[in-house]
Design a protein around this motif. Structure first.
Motif, mmCIF file in Angstrom:
data_model
loop_
_atom_site.group_PDB
_atom_site.id
_atom_site.type_symbol
_atom_site.label_atom_id
_atom_site.label_comp_id
_atom_site.label_asym_id
_atom_site.label_seq_id
_atom_site.Cartn_x
_atom_site.Cartn_y
_atom_site.Cartn_z
ATOM 1 N N TYR A 135 7.201 -18.622 33.053
ATOM 2 C CA TYR A 135 7.587 -18.900 31.666
ATOM 3 C C TYR A 135 9.084 -18.678 31.485
ATOM 4 C CZ TYR A 135 8.070 -18.357 26.605
ATOM 5 O OH TYR A 135 8.493 -18.472 25.302
ATOM 6 N N LEU A 136 9.588 -17.572 31.964
ATOM 7 C CA LEU A 136 11.019 -17.282 31.829
ATOM 8 C C LEU A 136 11.853 -18.302 32.600
ATOM 9 C CD1 LEU A 136 10.871 -13.404 32.208
ATOM 10 C CD2 LEU A 136 11.078 -14.717 30.088
ATOM 11 N N HIS A 137 11.384 -18.695 33.774
ATOM 12 C CA HIS A 137 12.093 -19.707 34.567
ATOM 13 C C HIS A 137 12.151 -21.040 33.820
ATOM 14 C CE1 HIS A 137 13.477 -21.860 38.143
ATOM 15 N NE2 HIS A 137 12.532 -22.751 37.916
ATOM 16 N N ASN A 138 11.044 -21.429 33.208
ATOM 17 C CA ASN A 138 11.014 -22.696 32.486
ATOM 18 C C ASN A 138 11.856 -22.641 31.215
ATOM 19 O OD1 ASN A 138 9.340 -23.986 34.365
ATOM 20 N ND2 ASN A 138 7.484 -23.200 33.393
ATOM 21 N N CYS A 139 11.896 -21.487 30.560
ATOM 22 C CA CYS A 139 12.797 -21.329 29.411
ATOM 23 C C CYS A 139 14.244 -21.509 29.863
ATOM 24 C CB CYS A 139 12.617 -19.953 28.774
ATOM 25 S SG CYS A 139 11.151 -19.780 27.731
ATOM 26 N N LYS A 140 14.601 -20.893 30.964
ATOM 27 C CA LYS A 140 15.964 -21.019 31.491
ATOM 28 C C LYS A 140 16.293 -22.479 31.784
ATOM 29 C CE LYS A 140 18.893 -19.388 35.293
ATOM 30 N NZ LYS A 140 18.909 -18.579 36.548
ATOM 31 N N ASN A 141 15.359 -23.189 32.394
ATOM 32 C CA ASN A 141 15.584 -24.603 32.713
ATOM 33 C C ASN A 141 15.737 -25.456 31.461
ATOM 34 O OD1 ASN A 141 15.581 -24.275 35.466
ATOM 35 N ND2 ASN A 141 13.428 -24.836 35.735
ATOM 36 N N ALA A 142 15.136 -25.031 30.360
ATOM 37 C CA ALA A 142 15.185 -25.804 29.114
ATOM 38 C C ALA A 142 16.425 -25.499 28.273
ATOM 39 C CB ALA A 142 13.921 -25.550 28.291
ATOM 40 N N LEU A 143 17.320 -24.660 28.797
ATOM 41 C CA LEU A 143 18.557 -24.348 28.107
ATOM 42 C C LEU A 143 19.693 -25.249 28.583
ATOM 43 C CD1 LEU A 143 18.455 -20.441 28.276
ATOM 44 C CD2 LEU A 143 18.309 -21.812 26.183
ATOM 45 N N ASN A 144 20.614 -25.533 27.674
ATOM 46 C CA ASN A 144 21.870 -26.157 28.085
ATOM 47 C C ASN A 144 22.666 -25.165 28.928
ATOM 48 O OD1 ASN A 144 21.521 -28.678 26.827
ATOM 49 N ND2 ASN A 144 22.150 -27.840 24.842
ATOM 50 N N GLN A 145 23.754 -25.628 29.519
ATOM 51 C CA GLN A 145 24.492 -24.809 30.475
ATOM 52 C C GLN A 145 24.973 -23.483 29.883
ATOM 53 O OE1 GLN A 145 24.808 -25.216 33.871
ATOM 54 N NE2 GLN A 145 23.238 -26.736 33.384
ATOM 55 N N GLN A 146 25.350 -23.485 28.621
ATOM 56 C CA GLN A 146 25.792 -22.247 27.974
ATOM 57 C C GLN A 146 24.724 -21.706 27.024
ATOM 58 O OE1 GLN A 146 28.534 -20.728 29.070
ATOM 59 N NE2 GLN A 146 28.641 -22.460 30.483
ATOM 60 N N GLY A 147 23.470 -22.003 27.342
ATOM 61 C CA GLY A 147 22.379 -21.647 26.455
ATOM 62 C C GLY A 147 21.950 -20.188 26.550
ATOM 63 N N VAL A 148 21.224 -19.739 25.506
ATOM 64 C CA VAL A 148 20.769 -18.357 25.383
ATOM 65 C C VAL A 148 19.281 -18.341 25.030
ATOM 66 C CG1 VAL A 148 21.128 -16.129 24.253
ATOM 67 C CG2 VAL A 148 23.051 -17.733 24.469
ATOM 68 N N LEU A 149 18.531 -17.525 25.753
ATOM 69 C CA LEU A 149 17.147 -17.237 25.406
ATOM 70 C C LEU A 149 17.131 -15.910 24.644
ATOM 71 C CD1 LEU A 149 14.009 -17.526 25.644
ATOM 72 C CD2 LEU A 149 14.192 -16.348 27.849
ATOM 73 N N VAL A 150 16.509 -15.902 23.462
ATOM 74 C CA VAL A 150 16.432 -14.699 22.633
ATOM 75 C C VAL A 150 14.976 -14.259 22.566
ATOM 76 C CG1 VAL A 150 16.976 -13.655 20.414
ATOM 77 C CG2 VAL A 150 18.369 -15.562 21.263
ATOM 78 N N LEU A 151 14.722 -13.018 22.949
ATOM 79 C CA LEU A 151 13.367 -12.484 22.930
ATOM 80 C C LEU A 151 13.279 -11.285 22.001
ATOM 81 C CD1 LEU A 151 14.082 -12.950 26.341
ATOM 82 C CD2 LEU A 151 11.596 -13.099 26.191
ATOM 83 N N ASN A 152 12.154 -11.185 21.313
ATOM 84 C CA ASN A 152 11.836 -10.012 20.513
ATOM 85 C C ASN A 152 10.816 -9.174 21.267
ATOM 86 O OD1 ASN A 152 11.370 -8.223 18.253
ATOM 87 N ND2 ASN A 152 9.481 -9.366 17.899
ATOM 88 N N ILE A 153 11.124 -7.882 21.428
ATOM 89 C CA ILE A 153 10.204 -6.967 22.114
ATOM 90 C C ILE A 153 9.812 -5.872 21.133
ATOM 91 C CG2 ILE A 153 9.891 -5.417 24.070
ATOM 92 C CD1 ILE A 153 12.065 -7.006 25.520
ATOM 93 N N TRP A 154 8.505 -5.745 20.921
ATOM 94 C CA TRP A 154 8.007 -4.783 19.926
ATOM 95 C C TRP A 154 6.582 -4.398 20.262
ATOM 96 C CZ3 TRP A 154 4.022 -5.661 16.235
ATOM 97 C CH2 TRP A 154 3.880 -4.627 15.278
ATOM 98 N N HIS A 155 6.246 -3.148 19.999
ATOM 99 C CA HIS A 155 4.870 -2.673 20.147
ATOM 100 C C HIS A 155 4.351 -3.019 21.542
ATOM 101 C CE1 HIS A 155 1.247 -0.987 18.535
ATOM 102 N NE2 HIS A 155 0.532 -2.070 18.766
ATOM 103 N N THR A 156 5.165 -2.670 22.549
ATOM 104 C CA THR A 156 4.867 -3.052 23.923
ATOM 105 C C THR A 156 4.749 -1.798 24.783
ATOM 106 O OG1 THR A 156 6.110 -5.098 23.623
ATOM 107 C CG2 THR A 156 5.689 -4.427 25.877
#
Length: 252
Positions: free
Chosen positions: A157-178
Protein backbone atom coordinates in the motif's frame (compact mmCIF):
# COMPACT_ATOMS: atom_id res chain seq x y z
CA UNK A 1 -20.55 8.39 25.33
CA UNK A 2 -23.39 8.94 22.92
CA UNK A 3 -23.25 11.90 20.55
CA UNK A 4 -25.39 14.76 21.79
CA UNK A 5 -27.89 16.00 19.24
CA UNK A 6 -30.85 14.94 17.17
CA UNK A 7 -30.42 12.05 14.78
CA UNK A 8 -31.75 13.35 11.45
CA UNK A 9 -30.72 10.36 9.35
CA UNK A 10 -30.15 6.69 10.16
CA UNK A 11 -29.32 4.36 7.30
CA UNK A 12 -27.31 1.21 6.86
CA UNK A 13 -25.48 -0.72 4.20
CA UNK A 14 -23.76 -4.10 4.24
CA UNK A 15 -20.94 -2.58 6.31
CA UNK A 16 -23.08 -1.17 9.10
CA UNK A 17 -25.03 1.92 10.16
CA UNK A 18 -24.52 5.52 9.06
CA UNK A 19 -25.86 8.23 11.36
CA UNK A 20 -26.20 11.97 10.84
CA UNK A 21 -26.75 14.14 13.93
CA UNK A 22 -27.81 17.77 14.14
CA UNK A 23 -26.96 20.10 17.02
CA UNK A 24 -27.63 23.81 17.24
CA UNK A 25 -24.29 24.62 15.60
CA UNK A 26 -23.08 21.44 13.93
CA UNK A 27 -23.87 18.45 11.80
CA UNK A 28 -22.07 15.20 12.64
CA UNK A 29 -21.42 11.97 10.75
CA UNK A 30 -20.97 8.84 12.87
CA UNK A 31 -20.83 5.12 12.21
CA UNK A 32 -21.65 4.02 15.76
CA UNK A 33 -23.50 6.91 17.42
CA UNK A 34 -20.55 7.50 19.76
CA UNK A 35 -17.48 8.63 17.81
CA UNK A 36 -17.38 11.59 15.44
CA UNK A 37 -16.37 10.55 11.94
CA UNK A 38 -16.80 14.10 10.60
CA UNK A 39 -18.14 17.37 11.93
CA UNK A 40 -19.43 20.37 9.97
CA UNK A 41 -20.26 23.76 11.46
CA UNK A 42 -23.57 25.02 10.10
CA UNK A 43 -22.21 28.56 9.69
CA UNK A 44 -19.03 27.36 7.95
CA UNK A 45 -19.91 24.43 5.73
CA UNK A 46 -16.53 24.39 3.94
CA UNK A 47 -14.49 24.69 7.11
CA UNK A 48 -12.24 22.04 8.63
CA UNK A 49 -13.05 21.72 12.33
CA UNK A 50 -11.38 18.57 13.65
CA UNK A 51 -7.86 19.42 14.79
CA UNK A 52 -6.08 16.41 13.32
CA UNK A 53 -7.57 17.02 9.87
CA UNK A 54 -6.35 20.61 10.06
CA UNK A 55 -2.89 19.30 10.98
CA UNK A 56 -2.85 16.99 7.95
CA UNK A 57 -2.91 20.10 5.74
CA UNK A 58 0.72 20.70 6.83
CA UNK A 59 1.78 18.63 3.84
CA UNK A 60 0.81 21.60 1.68
CA UNK A 61 3.75 23.59 3.12
CA UNK A 62 6.09 21.63 0.87
CA UNK A 63 4.20 21.86 -2.42
CA UNK A 64 4.83 25.06 -4.41
CA UNK A 65 1.62 24.82 -6.44
CA UNK A 66 -0.87 22.06 -5.65
CA UNK A 67 -2.94 20.96 -8.66
CA UNK A 68 -4.07 17.41 -7.81
CA UNK A 69 -4.90 15.88 -4.43
CA UNK A 70 -6.14 12.43 -3.45
CA UNK A 71 -8.06 11.70 -0.25
CA UNK A 72 -8.28 8.13 1.02
CA UNK A 73 -11.63 8.05 2.76
CA UNK A 74 -14.22 10.68 1.81
CA UNK A 75 -16.34 10.58 4.98
CA UNK A 76 -18.59 13.65 5.08
CA UNK A 77 -16.28 15.40 2.64
CA UNK A 78 -14.70 17.96 4.98
CA UNK A 79 -11.20 17.65 3.55
CA UNK A 80 -12.47 17.65 -0.01
CA UNK A 81 -14.60 20.76 0.59
CA UNK A 82 -11.87 22.87 2.16
CA UNK A 83 -9.39 21.95 -0.58
CA UNK A 84 -11.88 22.77 -3.32
CA UNK A 85 -12.88 26.08 -1.74
CA UNK A 86 -9.31 27.15 -0.92
CA UNK A 87 -7.61 26.24 -4.23
CA UNK A 88 -9.75 27.23 -7.18
CA UNK A 89 -7.73 25.27 -9.76
CA UNK A 90 -7.30 22.11 -7.69
CA UNK A 91 -8.66 18.72 -8.80
CA UNK A 92 -9.57 16.41 -5.93
CA UNK A 93 -9.91 12.63 -6.12
CA UNK A 94 -11.70 11.09 -3.14
CA UNK A 95 -11.73 7.34 -2.60
CA UNK A 96 -14.65 6.04 -0.55
CA UNK A 97 -15.41 2.37 0.05
CA UNK A 98 -19.07 2.90 0.94
CA UNK A 99 -21.35 4.45 -1.66
CA UNK A 100 -23.92 5.18 1.06
CA UNK A 101 -21.35 7.39 2.84
CA UNK A 102 -20.74 9.39 -0.34
CA UNK A 103 -24.50 9.79 -0.72
CA UNK A 104 -24.80 11.10 2.86
CA UNK A 105 -21.96 13.57 2.24
CA UNK A 106 -23.83 15.01 -0.73
CA UNK A 107 -27.26 15.02 0.91
CA UNK A 108 -26.45 16.29 4.41
CA UNK A 109 -22.98 17.89 4.26
CA UNK A 110 -23.20 20.00 1.10
CA UNK A 111 -20.50 18.15 -0.82
CA UNK A 112 -20.56 20.02 -4.15
CA UNK A 113 -21.25 18.58 -7.56
CA UNK A 114 -18.28 19.85 -9.57
CA UNK A 115 -16.01 18.55 -12.28
CA UNK A 116 -13.11 19.34 -9.95
CA UNK A 117 -14.18 16.53 -7.59
CA UNK A 118 -14.03 12.89 -8.66
CA UNK A 119 -15.43 10.33 -6.20
CA UNK A 120 -14.16 6.78 -6.67
CA UNK A 121 -16.25 4.09 -4.95
CA UNK A 122 -13.53 1.56 -4.31
CA UNK A 123 -11.32 -0.05 -1.72
CA UNK A 124 -8.35 2.24 -1.05
CA UNK A 125 -5.80 -0.52 -1.56
CA UNK A 126 -7.32 -1.58 -4.87
CA UNK A 127 -7.69 2.00 -6.07
CA UNK A 128 -4.14 3.09 -5.35
CA UNK A 129 -2.75 -0.10 -6.88
CA UNK A 130 -4.52 0.50 -10.19
CA UNK A 131 -4.76 4.27 -10.59
CA UNK A 132 -2.72 6.09 -13.21
CA UNK A 133 -3.47 9.48 -11.61
CA UNK A 134 -0.46 11.29 -10.16
CA UNK A 135 -1.14 13.54 -7.17
CA UNK A 136 0.86 16.30 -5.52
CA UNK A 137 -0.45 15.15 -2.16
CA UNK A 138 -2.21 12.03 -0.86
CA UNK A 139 -4.07 12.10 2.46
CA UNK A 140 -4.38 8.66 4.06
CA UNK A 141 -6.60 8.42 7.13
CA UNK A 142 -7.88 4.85 7.09
CA UNK A 143 -9.54 3.60 10.26
CA UNK A 144 -12.13 1.07 11.29
CA UNK A 145 -13.98 0.69 14.60
CA UNK A 146 -10.99 -1.11 16.16
CA UNK A 147 -8.37 1.47 15.18
CA UNK A 148 -5.98 1.90 12.29
CA UNK A 149 -7.02 -0.04 9.20
CA UNK A 150 -4.42 -2.85 8.79
CA UNK A 151 -4.38 -2.25 5.04
CA UNK A 152 -2.65 1.07 5.72
CA UNK A 153 0.20 -0.85 7.38
CA UNK A 154 1.29 -2.78 4.30
CA UNK A 155 4.45 -2.28 2.29
CA UNK A 156 2.48 -2.75 -0.95
CA UNK A 157 0.00 0.00 0.00
CA UNK A 158 2.74 2.46 0.92
CA UNK A 159 4.68 1.56 -2.23
CA UNK A 160 1.63 2.17 -4.41
CA UNK A 161 0.93 5.49 -2.67
CA UNK A 162 4.51 6.54 -3.41
CA UNK A 163 4.11 5.55 -7.06
CA UNK A 164 0.91 7.62 -7.29
CA UNK A 165 2.72 10.79 -6.23
CA UNK A 166 4.26 13.37 -8.52
CA UNK A 167 8.02 13.78 -8.24
CA UNK A 168 7.78 16.32 -5.42
CA UNK A 169 4.72 14.70 -3.90
CA UNK A 170 3.89 14.08 -0.23
CA UNK A 171 1.96 11.29 1.46
CA UNK A 172 0.25 12.48 4.67
CA UNK A 173 -0.81 9.89 7.23
CA UNK A 174 -2.79 10.23 10.44
CA UNK A 175 -1.77 7.87 13.24
CA UNK A 176 -4.09 7.57 16.23
CA UNK A 177 -5.28 4.98 18.73
CA UNK A 178 -2.67 2.54 17.46
CA UNK A 179 -0.88 -0.20 19.40
CA UNK A 180 2.84 0.16 19.97
CA UNK A 181 3.48 -2.93 17.86
CA UNK A 182 1.46 -1.66 14.90
CA UNK A 183 3.04 1.79 15.16
CA UNK A 184 6.52 0.30 15.16
CA UNK A 185 5.68 -1.81 12.13
CA UNK A 186 4.33 1.21 10.26
CA UNK A 187 7.37 3.32 11.18
CA UNK A 188 9.71 0.64 9.86
CA UNK A 189 7.76 0.23 6.62
CA UNK A 190 7.67 4.00 6.03
CA UNK A 191 11.38 4.39 6.73
CA UNK A 192 12.17 1.62 4.26
CA UNK A 193 9.80 2.67 1.47
CA UNK A 194 10.48 6.41 1.73
CA UNK A 195 14.19 6.03 2.59
CA UNK A 196 13.75 7.96 5.86
CA UNK A 197 12.43 11.04 4.03
CA UNK A 198 9.92 11.57 6.81
CA UNK A 199 8.73 14.37 9.06
CA UNK A 200 6.24 14.00 11.90
CA UNK A 201 4.66 15.96 14.71
CA UNK A 202 2.11 15.36 17.45
CA UNK A 203 -1.07 17.37 17.92
CA UNK A 204 -3.13 18.01 21.06
CA UNK A 205 -5.70 15.35 20.25
CA UNK A 206 -3.04 12.65 20.60
CA UNK A 207 -2.76 12.11 16.85
CA UNK A 208 0.59 11.92 15.11
CA UNK A 209 0.83 13.37 11.61
CA UNK A 210 3.48 11.85 9.35
CA UNK A 211 4.68 13.42 6.09
CA UNK A 212 6.42 10.98 3.73
CA UNK A 213 8.22 12.48 0.73
CA UNK A 214 8.64 10.69 -2.60
CA UNK A 215 11.99 12.42 -3.14
CA UNK A 216 14.17 14.72 -1.06
CA UNK A 217 12.49 16.80 1.62
CA UNK A 218 12.50 20.40 0.36
CA UNK A 219 14.94 22.57 2.30
CA UNK A 220 12.79 25.28 3.88
CA UNK A 221 14.20 27.63 6.50
CA UNK A 222 12.16 28.11 9.64
CA UNK A 223 11.13 31.68 8.85
CA UNK A 224 10.00 30.62 5.35
CA UNK A 225 8.02 27.72 6.80
CA UNK A 226 6.31 30.06 9.26
CA UNK A 227 5.54 32.48 6.41
CA UNK A 228 3.92 29.62 4.48
CA UNK A 229 1.91 28.78 7.58
CA UNK A 230 0.65 32.33 7.86
CA UNK A 231 -0.28 32.48 4.17
CA UNK A 232 -2.15 29.16 4.28
CA UNK A 233 -3.87 30.19 7.49
CA UNK A 234 -5.30 33.24 5.75
CA UNK A 235 -6.21 31.20 2.66
CA UNK A 236 -7.84 28.26 4.45
CA UNK A 237 -9.05 29.88 7.70
CA UNK A 238 -7.46 27.19 9.88
CA UNK A 239 -4.52 27.61 12.31
CA UNK A 240 -1.69 26.63 9.98
CA UNK A 241 0.86 28.77 11.82
CA UNK A 242 0.47 26.41 14.77
CA UNK A 243 1.42 23.42 12.64
CA UNK A 244 4.33 25.24 11.04
CA UNK A 245 5.66 25.87 14.55
CA UNK A 246 5.15 22.22 15.49
CA UNK A 247 7.10 21.13 12.42
CA UNK A 248 9.89 23.56 13.26
CA UNK A 249 10.04 22.17 16.80
CA UNK A 250 10.00 18.58 15.53
CA UNK A 251 12.97 19.33 13.27
CA UNK A 252 14.87 20.98 16.10
Amino acid sequence: MDIKGTCISSTADEHGPIYVYQTRNSRILSFDGKIYQSCMKINDINGLHLGYTQAMMAGLFFIPAVTTATIMGLGAGSMAKILLSSFVDLKVHAVEYREAVAKAAKEYFYLPETERLAIHIDDAVNYIKNTDIKSDIIFSDLYNSQGMEPKQVQSSYLHNCKNALNQQGVLVLNIWHTSAELRQELDELLALEFENRLLSFDVESGNTIVLAFKNDIPAIKSHDLLAKGKALQEQMSIPMERYANLLCDAQG
